[in-house]
Design a protein around this motif. Structure first.
Motif, PDB file in Angstrom:
ATOM      1  N   LEU A  91       0.439  -4.600  -6.319  1.00 29.72           N
ATOM      2  CA  LEU A  91      -0.341  -5.059  -5.514  1.00 29.72           C
ATOM      3  C   LEU A  91       0.047  -6.181  -4.853  1.00 29.72           C
ATOM      4  O   LEU A  91       0.017  -6.350  -3.716  1.00 29.72           O
ATOM      5  CB  LEU A  91      -2.070  -5.010  -6.012  1.00 29.72           C
ATOM      6  CG  LEU A  91      -2.864  -5.267  -4.857  1.00 29.72           C
ATOM      7  CD1 LEU A  91      -4.177  -4.505  -5.134  1.00 29.72           C
ATOM      8  CD2 LEU A  91      -3.264  -6.749  -4.793  1.00 29.72           C
ATOM      9  N   VAL A  92       0.162  -7.209  -5.809  1.00 32.65           N
ATOM     10  CA  VAL A  92       0.463  -8.579  -5.176  1.00 32.65           C
ATOM     11  C   VAL A  92       2.002  -8.476  -4.558  1.00 32.65           C
ATOM     12  O   VAL A  92       2.074  -8.946  -3.350  1.00 32.65           O
ATOM     13  CB  VAL A  92       0.740  -9.536  -6.458  1.00 32.65           C
ATOM     14  CG1 VAL A  92       1.195 -10.844  -5.801  1.00 32.65           C
ATOM     15  CG2 VAL A  92      -0.624  -9.795  -7.249  1.00 32.65           C
ATOM     16  N   LEU A  93       2.904  -7.637  -4.882  1.00 36.51           N
ATOM     17  CA  LEU A  93       4.175  -7.430  -4.573  1.00 36.51           C
ATOM     18  C   LEU A  93       3.934  -6.947  -2.969  1.00 36.51           C
ATOM     19  O   LEU A  93       4.480  -7.397  -2.056  1.00 36.51           O
ATOM     20  CB  LEU A  93       5.248  -6.953  -5.287  1.00 36.51           C
ATOM     21  CG  LEU A  93       6.816  -6.729  -4.733  1.00 36.51           C
ATOM     22  CD1 LEU A  93       7.161  -7.995  -4.327  1.00 36.51           C
ATOM     23  CD2 LEU A  93       7.305  -5.559  -5.633  1.00 36.51           C
ATOM     24  N   LEU A 132       9.732  -0.218   5.307  1.00 28.49           N
ATOM     25  CA  LEU A 132       8.833  -1.446   5.796  1.00 28.49           C
ATOM     26  C   LEU A 132       7.472  -1.324   4.826  1.00 28.49           C
ATOM     27  O   LEU A 132       6.549  -0.889   4.950  1.00 28.49           O
ATOM     28  CB  LEU A 132       8.556  -1.453   6.823  1.00 28.49           C
ATOM     29  CG  LEU A 132       9.607  -1.672   8.002  1.00 28.49           C
ATOM     30  CD1 LEU A 132       9.086  -1.357   9.527  1.00 28.49           C
ATOM     31  CD2 LEU A 132      10.334  -2.653   7.683  1.00 28.49           C
ATOM     32  N   PRO A 133       7.626  -2.000   3.418  1.00 28.64           N
ATOM     33  CA  PRO A 133       6.536  -2.055   2.443  1.00 28.64           C
ATOM     34  C   PRO A 133       5.195  -2.668   3.359  1.00 28.64           C
ATOM     35  O   PRO A 133       5.314  -3.748   4.018  1.00 28.64           O
ATOM     36  CB  PRO A 133       7.035  -2.858   1.634  1.00 28.64           C
ATOM     37  CG  PRO A 133       8.618  -3.222   1.647  1.00 28.64           C
ATOM     38  CD  PRO A 133       8.738  -2.663   3.038  1.00 28.64           C
ATOM     39  N   GLY A 134       4.179  -2.134   3.011  1.00 29.93           N
ATOM     40  CA  GLY A 134       2.917  -2.698   3.488  1.00 29.93           C
ATOM     41  C   GLY A 134       1.869  -1.779   2.959  1.00 29.93           C
ATOM     42  O   GLY A 134       1.880  -0.640   3.097  1.00 29.93           O
ATOM     43  N   CYS A 135       0.708  -2.427   2.840  1.00 35.57           N
ATOM     44  CA  CYS A 135      -0.586  -1.658   2.462  1.00 35.57           C
ATOM     45  C   CYS A 135      -1.391  -1.239   3.566  1.00 35.57           C
ATOM     46  O   CYS A 135      -0.994  -1.835   4.751  1.00 35.57           O
ATOM     47  CB  CYS A 135      -1.386  -2.592   1.445  1.00 35.57           C
ATOM     48  SG  CYS A 135      -2.234  -3.865   2.054  1.00 35.57           S
ATOM     49  N   GLU A 136      -2.318  -0.456   3.489  1.00 28.39           N
ATOM     50  CA  GLU A 136      -3.047  -0.119   4.660  1.00 28.39           C
ATOM     51  C   GLU A 136      -3.844  -1.278   5.343  1.00 28.39           C
ATOM     52  O   GLU A 136      -4.064  -1.029   6.676  1.00 28.39           O
ATOM     53  CB  GLU A 136      -4.111   1.066   4.306  1.00 28.39           C
ATOM     54  CG  GLU A 136      -5.326   0.767   3.315  1.00 28.39           C
ATOM     55  CD  GLU A 136      -4.738   0.939   1.753  1.00 28.39           C
ATOM     56  OE1 GLU A 136      -5.458   1.293   0.972  1.00 28.39           O
ATOM     57  OE2 GLU A 136      -3.452   0.961   1.535  1.00 28.39           O
ATOM     58  N   VAL A 233      -1.781 -13.529   3.381  1.00 31.05           N
ATOM     59  CA  VAL A 233      -1.847 -13.099   1.901  1.00 31.05           C
ATOM     60  C   VAL A 233      -3.137 -13.321   1.207  1.00 31.05           C
ATOM     61  O   VAL A 233      -3.493 -12.475   0.401  1.00 31.05           O
ATOM     62  CB  VAL A 233      -0.651 -14.078   0.978  1.00 31.05           C
ATOM     63  CG1 VAL A 233      -0.547 -13.916  -0.342  1.00 31.05           C
ATOM     64  CG2 VAL A 233       0.576 -13.656   1.732  1.00 31.05           C
ATOM     65  N   ARG A 234      -3.739 -14.585   1.336  1.00 36.43           N
ATOM     66  CA  ARG A 234      -5.239 -14.637   0.838  1.00 36.43           C
ATOM     67  C   ARG A 234      -6.044 -13.583   1.378  1.00 36.43           C
ATOM     68  O   ARG A 234      -6.786 -13.250   0.498  1.00 36.43           O
ATOM     69  CB  ARG A 234      -5.553 -16.188   1.486  1.00 36.43           C
ATOM     70  CG  ARG A 234      -4.936 -17.281   0.733  1.00 36.43           C
ATOM     71  CD  ARG A 234      -5.765 -18.558   0.825  1.00 36.43           C
ATOM     72  NE  ARG A 234      -5.616 -18.898   2.231  1.00 36.43           N
ATOM     73  CZ  ARG A 234      -5.000 -19.482   3.091  1.00 36.43           C
ATOM     74  NH1 ARG A 234      -3.678 -20.161   2.394  1.00 36.43           N
ATOM     75  NH2 ARG A 234      -4.853 -19.863   4.355  1.00 36.43           N
ATOM     76  N   HIS A 235      -6.089 -13.413   2.614  1.00 38.33           N
ATOM     77  CA  HIS A 235      -7.051 -12.320   3.046  1.00 38.33           C
ATOM     78  C   HIS A 235      -6.505 -10.804   2.314  1.00 38.33           C
ATOM     79  O   HIS A 235      -7.732 -10.251   1.646  1.00 38.33           O
ATOM     80  CB  HIS A 235      -6.880 -11.976   4.364  1.00 38.33           C
ATOM     81  CG  HIS A 235      -7.650 -10.720   5.083  1.00 38.33           C
ATOM     82  ND1 HIS A 235      -7.065  -9.670   5.265  1.00 38.33           N
ATOM     83  CD2 HIS A 235      -8.960 -10.932   5.564  1.00 38.33           C
ATOM     84  CE1 HIS A 235      -8.249  -9.011   5.702  1.00 38.33           C
ATOM     85  NE2 HIS A 235      -9.166  -9.588   5.822  1.00 38.33           N
ATOM     86  N   ASP A 236      -5.622 -10.493   2.194  1.00 40.84           N
ATOM     87  CA  ASP A 236      -5.091  -9.062   1.742  1.00 40.84           C
ATOM     88  C   ASP A 236      -5.398  -9.072   0.258  1.00 40.84           C
ATOM     89  O   ASP A 236      -5.654  -8.274  -0.270  1.00 40.84           O
ATOM     90  CB  ASP A 236      -3.794  -8.776   2.109  1.00 40.84           C
ATOM     91  CG  ASP A 236      -3.569  -8.435   3.548  1.00 40.84           C
ATOM     92  OD1 ASP A 236      -4.412  -8.297   4.204  1.00 40.84           O
ATOM     93  OD2 ASP A 236      -2.385  -8.314   3.979  1.00 40.84           O
ATOM     94  N   VAL A 237      -5.079 -10.266  -0.665  1.00 42.80           N
ATOM     95  CA  VAL A 237      -5.284 -10.251  -1.995  1.00 42.80           C
ATOM     96  C   VAL A 237      -6.534 -10.329  -2.236  1.00 42.80           C
ATOM     97  O   VAL A 237      -7.255  -9.358  -3.331  1.00 42.80           O
ATOM     98  CB  VAL A 237      -4.608 -11.483  -2.565  1.00 42.80           C
ATOM     99  CG1 VAL A 237      -4.860 -11.839  -3.838  1.00 42.80           C
ATOM    100  CG2 VAL A 237      -3.180 -11.508  -2.554  1.00 42.80           C
ATOM    101  N   GLU A 289      -1.099   0.631  -3.125  1.00 44.71           N
ATOM    102  CA  GLU A 289      -0.237   0.018  -4.356  1.00 44.71           C
ATOM    103  C   GLU A 289      -0.760   0.239  -5.615  1.00 44.71           C
ATOM    104  O   GLU A 289       0.145   0.223  -6.808  1.00 44.71           O
ATOM    105  CB  GLU A 289       0.235  -1.320  -4.071  1.00 44.71           C
ATOM    106  CG  GLU A 289       1.117  -1.787  -3.090  1.00 44.71           C
ATOM    107  CD  GLU A 289       0.575  -2.039  -1.863  1.00 44.71           C
ATOM    108  OE1 GLU A 289      -0.556  -1.924  -1.704  1.00 44.71           O
ATOM    109  OE2 GLU A 289       1.264  -2.253  -0.709  1.00 44.71           O
ATOM    110  N   ALA A 290      -2.177   0.475  -5.805  1.00 39.58           N
ATOM    111  CA  ALA A 290      -2.891   0.789  -7.195  1.00 39.58           C
ATOM    112  C   ALA A 290      -3.517   2.117  -7.272  1.00 39.58           C
ATOM    113  O   ALA A 290      -3.812   2.388  -8.323  1.00 39.58           O
ATOM    114  CB  ALA A 290      -3.906  -0.280  -7.104  1.00 39.58           C
ATOM    115  N   ASP A 291      -3.449   2.923  -6.227  1.00 38.27           N
ATOM    116  CA  ASP A 291      -4.150   4.240  -6.155  1.00 38.27           C
ATOM    117  C   ASP A 291      -3.589   5.196  -7.272  1.00 38.27           C
ATOM    118  O   ASP A 291      -4.116   5.887  -7.770  1.00 38.27           O
ATOM    119  CB  ASP A 291      -4.375   4.757  -5.034  1.00 38.27           C
ATOM    120  CG  ASP A 291      -3.136   5.249  -4.273  1.00 38.27           C
ATOM    121  OD1 ASP A 291      -2.210   4.779  -4.739  1.00 38.27           O
ATOM    122  OD2 ASP A 291      -3.219   5.821  -3.129  1.00 38.27           O
TER     123      ASP A 291
END
Length: 356
Positions: A91-93, A132-136, A233-237, A289-291
């Motif tokens: 998730l962090v990466l 292109l890595p990226g979460c939703e 980064v802060r918002h997404d974390v 990244e975690a599901d």
């Protein structure tokens, strides 16, 4: 001798308030800043809440320790910690990479890279999600920036759906979560890309531009790139980490508290199992990244049902619906979400029947 008088210098007229009439209510005077009363009383803040929680934990440590020693709670804690510890590095990466792409990669790069033909641009944009890595959480504002800068909406939608599901971080996490079922990686990639392309082509066929409402300004506009990066980064974390904890808690509760007969009954019926995990993916709203680790913990269900969980979740869930409504408008979200949900389930079923 004549005496002359000079005209008096004009004086500034002082505006007079109109006389009050018996029927007119008196006009209240606007309070000045100096006369504003100071706010008294308790102000609830994060440090105060944390202090109260810690104090409560210290006072109730006896009952808490006794409750945690129960076998059910030990099983719950084991599943919860395992899911969080396994998923957190990915998730962090993923958050770091998605923030870097959203801030440092110009949207004009996508415009130059995509074909001019919208039918061909859809699969190319879908495949771009694989590199292109990226979460939703990051894909929604990136897709909005693409449309704002001239990319056809069909291609932006394909990227919006594929990027959180088939990027290298997510596929690596899926391989780690399913070490004995490597076919799940290929099935997730194929099913998610299929749904993303079909949704893009469907928009190209029947979509209307007046269904999209884009904001006038981009996120973090006016900030330096460094400030925008760390702000993202802060918002997404905070957001993705909170949903990860919620998902891990839900998975642990489902595994430790729900009667095994209920889960066995739902898992034994293929249709019910697929629908149950698809709805669970929407409600849990876990970051992509975690599901996979949450899906792997649901051992009672079939691989096809778990695949539906992995295909549906990154494309439509509660937080995504809210973000899509805020970025593209409520009219778009109300049309887009049901169609995506149905096609994601269908794509997972077809892919699972072929590959699993």
């Amino acid at each position: 001798m004549a005496i002359t008088t000079e005209p008096a210098a004009p004086t500034a007229e002082v505006p007079q308030e109109p006389p009050a009439t018996p029927d007119a209510p008196p006009q209240p005077l606007a309070p000045s800043k100096e006369s504003a009363p100071a706010k008294d009383g308790w102000q609830l803040s994060s440090p105060l809440v944390l202090t109260m929680v810690l104090l409560l934990a210290v006072l109730a440590q006896g009952p808490v320790r006794q409750a945690l020693s129960a076998p059910v709670m030990q099983s719950w804690m084991t599943v919860f910690v395992a899911v969080v510890v396994q998923a957190l590095p990915f998730l962090v990466l993923g958050v770091l990479l998605s923030a870097a792409i959203a801030v440092f990669v110009p949207a004009t790069w996508f415009t130059r890279a995509l074909p001019n033909n919208p039918v061909l641009a859809v699969p190319v944009a879908g495949m771009a999600g694989a590199i292109l890595p990226g979460c939703e959480c990051a894909s929604v504002p990136v897709a909005g920036a693409l449309v704002r800068r001239g990319v056809t909406p069909a291609a932006a939608i394909a990227f919006l759906l594929s990027a959180p599901a088939i990027n290298p971080i997510v596929l690596t996490a899926t391989a780690v979560a399913f070490p004995r079922n490597p076919e799940m990686v290929l099935a997730r990639f194929a099913g998610s890309l299929l749904v993303a392309c079909v949704m893009g082509w469907l928009w190209q066929r029947i979509g209307r531009t007046d269904w999209l409402r884009l904001p006038a300004h981009e996120p973090h506009e006016g900030e330096t790139k460094g400030a925008a990066f760390w702000g993202s980064v802060r918002h997404d974390v905070m957001q993705a980490g909170g949903f990860l904890v919620l998902g891990a808690m839900s998975a642990a509760t489902l595994k430790a508290v729900a009667p095994a007969s209920w889960l066995r009954t739902a898992a034994d019926n293929p249709v019910v199992a697929i629908l149950a995990l698809s709805i669970l993916a929407v409600l849990l709203s876990i970051c992509s990244e975690a599901d996979a680790f949450v899906a792997a913990s649901l051992t009672q269900f079939s691989l096809t049902a778990k695949l539906a969980f992995l295909v549906v979740g990154p494309m439509i869930d509660l937080k995504l619906f809210a973000m899509q409504a805020g970025t593209f408008g409520r009219g778009f979200a109300l049309r887009f979400a049901p169609a995506t949900f149905v096609l994601a389930i269908a794509g997972a079923v077809v892919t699972g029947a072929v590959l699993l």
